[in-house]
Design a protein around this motif. Sequence first.
Motif, PDB file in Angstrom:
ATOM      1  N   SER A  42       0.817  -1.130  -0.009  1.00 52.77           N
ATOM      2  CA  SER A  42      -0.079  -0.014  -0.005  1.00 52.77           C
ATOM      3  C   SER A  42       0.747   1.375   0.011  1.00 52.77           C
ATOM      4  N   VAL A  43       2.187   1.195   0.368  1.00 52.97           N
ATOM      5  CA  VAL A  43       2.983   2.126   0.350  1.00 52.97           C
ATOM      6  C   VAL A  43       4.347   2.188  -0.433  1.00 52.97           C
ATOM      7  N   PRO A  56       7.721   6.521  -7.481  1.00 46.68           N
ATOM      8  CA  PRO A  56       6.319   7.160  -8.241  1.00 46.68           C
ATOM      9  C   PRO A  56       5.786   6.139  -9.322  1.00 46.68           C
ATOM     10  N   ALA A  59       4.936   2.823  -7.727  1.00 42.43           N
ATOM     11  CA  ALA A  59       3.471   2.976  -7.078  1.00 42.43           C
ATOM     12  C   ALA A  59       2.110   3.046  -7.794  1.00 42.43           C
ATOM     13  N   LEU A  60       2.189   4.007  -8.818  1.00 41.60           N
ATOM     14  CA  LEU A  60       1.264   3.928  -9.839  1.00 41.60           C
ATOM     15  C   LEU A  60       0.657   2.742 -10.307  1.00 41.60           C
ATOM     16  N   ALA A  64      -0.472   1.783  -5.025  1.00 44.90           N
ATOM     17  CA  ALA A  64      -0.164   2.198  -3.895  1.00 44.90           C
ATOM     18  C   ALA A  64       0.066   3.776  -3.897  1.00 44.90           C
ATOM     19  N   LYS A  65       0.171   4.275  -2.838  1.00 44.14           N
ATOM     20  CA  LYS A  65       0.745   5.801  -2.566  1.00 44.14           C
ATOM     21  C   LYS A  65       2.235   5.626  -2.592  1.00 44.14           C
ATOM     22  N   PHE A  66       2.668   6.981  -2.821  1.00 41.25           N
ATOM     23  CA  PHE A  66       3.996   7.043  -2.790  1.00 41.25           C
ATOM     24  C   PHE A  66       4.343   8.105  -1.660  1.00 41.25           C
ATOM     25  N   VAL A  67       5.186   7.966  -0.817  1.00 41.07           N
ATOM     26  CA  VAL A  67       5.674   8.568   0.449  1.00 41.07           C
ATOM     27  C   VAL A  67       7.255   9.002   0.167  1.00 41.07           C
ATOM     28  N   ALA A  99       1.703   9.888   7.055  1.00 37.72           N
ATOM     29  CA  ALA A  99       1.910   9.525   5.711  1.00 37.72           C
ATOM     30  C   ALA A  99       1.599   7.961   5.693  1.00 37.72           C
ATOM     31  N   VAL A 100       2.074   7.290   6.624  1.00 33.64           N
ATOM     32  CA  VAL A 100       2.088   5.972   6.641  1.00 33.64           C
ATOM     33  C   VAL A 100       1.331   5.544   7.968  1.00 33.64           C
ATOM     34  N   GLU A 104       0.326  -0.699   7.461  1.00 29.71           N
ATOM     35  CA  GLU A 104       0.392  -0.687   6.004  1.00 29.71           C
ATOM     36  C   GLU A 104       1.454  -1.380   5.781  1.00 29.71           C
TER      37      GLU A 104
END
Length: 165
Positions: A42-43, A56, A59-60, A64-67, A99-100, A104
């Motif tokens: 997820s991250v 990025p 992640a896309l 998942a999200k990018f942190v 952010a996390v 996760e």
Amino acid sequence: MVFFFATAGIMFQDITTLLLDPKAFKDTIDLFVERYKGKNISVVAGIEARGFIFGPPIALAIGAKFVPLRKPKKLPGKVISQEYILEYGRDCLEMHVGAVEPGERALVVDDLIATGGTLCAAMDLLERVGAEVVECACVIELPELKGRERLNGKPLYVLVEYVEI
């Protein structure tokens, strides 16, 4: 690969030539995506600065999200920090608070692993907030610097091992 000295006596590997070849860059991202899709990550945490290049798009592609994990004083708002030792000094990574979330599943991404200090700091940051670090992923490994050994058994996936001949 292009070599340059950013700090006297320390040789760095540069991934610029990879980025200049759109097919090679896409193929690199695709190899990571193939490995991580369907793993419930997820991250994707990218280490400044070259982890921002690879993280990025991975992640896309895997949903998942990018942190971003940044150098000190680069993120606005409240952050948590992790200091670490490099072969040529000390440094620090920071991440936004919130952010996390606990539980996760995280992937840590950077361009290269040398001594492993930066990846360890990234994992420490994520684990401090309750994330499960699934794996670390790098384009290049410098095995003679034994960074993999510092990861305390955490899986590391690399595309290229660079051995000086």
